[in-house]
Design a protein around this motif. Structure first.
Motif: not given
Length: 192
Positions: A123, A126, A177, A181-182, A185-186
Motif C-alpha cells: 500500500h 501503490q 490494486e 499503479f497496483g 507496486a506488486s
C-alpha cells in the motif's frame, strides 16, 4: 455448554446422545447410510475434526512497564509474522497511513520505516506511485483555479476510498490494486 465460535473440541463431547439404535431397520433408507452420527462414537469411530478458523488466532497483550513489548500474539505466545509491523502499530492502521499521511511523502517515509509487513509495503508503494503522478497533474493544471479544486477534491476522495479499502482488506490480507499503479507496486514488492 460453551457457545464460543471456535472450540478446541467438538461439542459432541458435552452434548447428551440419542439412545442407541435398535436392530429394527428404518423405513427411510437414508438413516441407515448416514456417514456420521453421535451414536457411532460409542462404537469406536472417531468424531470429525472441529472446524478451524482460517487465520491464526490472535490475542492482545498489553504493554506493562516491565514488559518487553505489546501487540497481537498467537495462542502459543510466538508472534504471527503476517500481522507484525516494524512500527508496532496495528496492520490496518498502518496500511491506512500510507494513504492518509500526506501522500506521497508519508508513503515514502512508511517505505523507509516498515520492513516486516508486505501488506503495508504494497500500500505504501501503490500510494507513493499514484500520488506522485497526481502531484504532477496538480502542477500541470495549477494555472486553472477551477481545475485545481476539482483535482484536489478528487484527490481527497481517492485518498479516503483507498484508505477504507486498505482498512477492510487487512483482515484477509487482500490487496486492492489500482489499475496501473497496483500492478507496478506488486512487481516492485515481488522483486524485493
Amino acid at each position: 455448554m460453551d457457545f464460543a465460535p471456535y472450540q478446541s473440541s467438538p461439542p459432541e463431547h458435552s452434548r447428551p446422545f440419542s439412545p442407541p439404535r435398535s436392530n429394527v431397520t428404518s423405513p427411510r433408507a437414508s438413516l441407515d447410510r448416514r456417514p456420521y452420527s453421535p451414536s457411532q462414537q460409542h462404537r469406536g469411530f472417531a468424531s470429525p475434526p472441529p472446524l478451524q478458523h482460517p487465520q491464526p488466532q490472535r490475542s492482545w497483550q498489553s504493554t506493562l512497564p516491565g514488559a518487553a513489548s505489546g501487540g497481537y500474539a498467537s495462542e502459543g505466545g510466538t508472534y504471527v509474522s503476517e500481522f507484525d509491523t516494524s512500527l508496532g502499530i496495528r496492520l490496518d492502521y498502518e496500511a491506512c497511513l500510507a494513504y492518509l499521511a500526506l501522500p506521497p511523502l508519508g508513503a515514502i517515509i512508511l517505505l523507509i520505516l516498515e520492513r516486516k509487513s508486505d501488506f503495508v509495503r504494497f500500500h505504501a508503494w501503490q500510494s507513493s506511485l499514484l500520488f506522485t503522478v497526481i502531484f504532477i497533474i496538480h502542477l500541470i493544471f495549477s494555472w486553472s483555479t477551477f481545475l485545481s479544486w476539482v483535482i484536489f477534491l478528487a484527490d481527497l476522495g481517492l485518498m479516503g476510498w483507498l484508505a477504507l479499502r486498505a482498512y477492510r482488506d487487512a483482515d484477509t490480507l487482500d490487496r486492492f490494486e489500482v489499475p496501473i499503479f497496483g500492478q507496478i507496486a506488486s512487481r516492485i514488492l515481488d522483486d524485493e
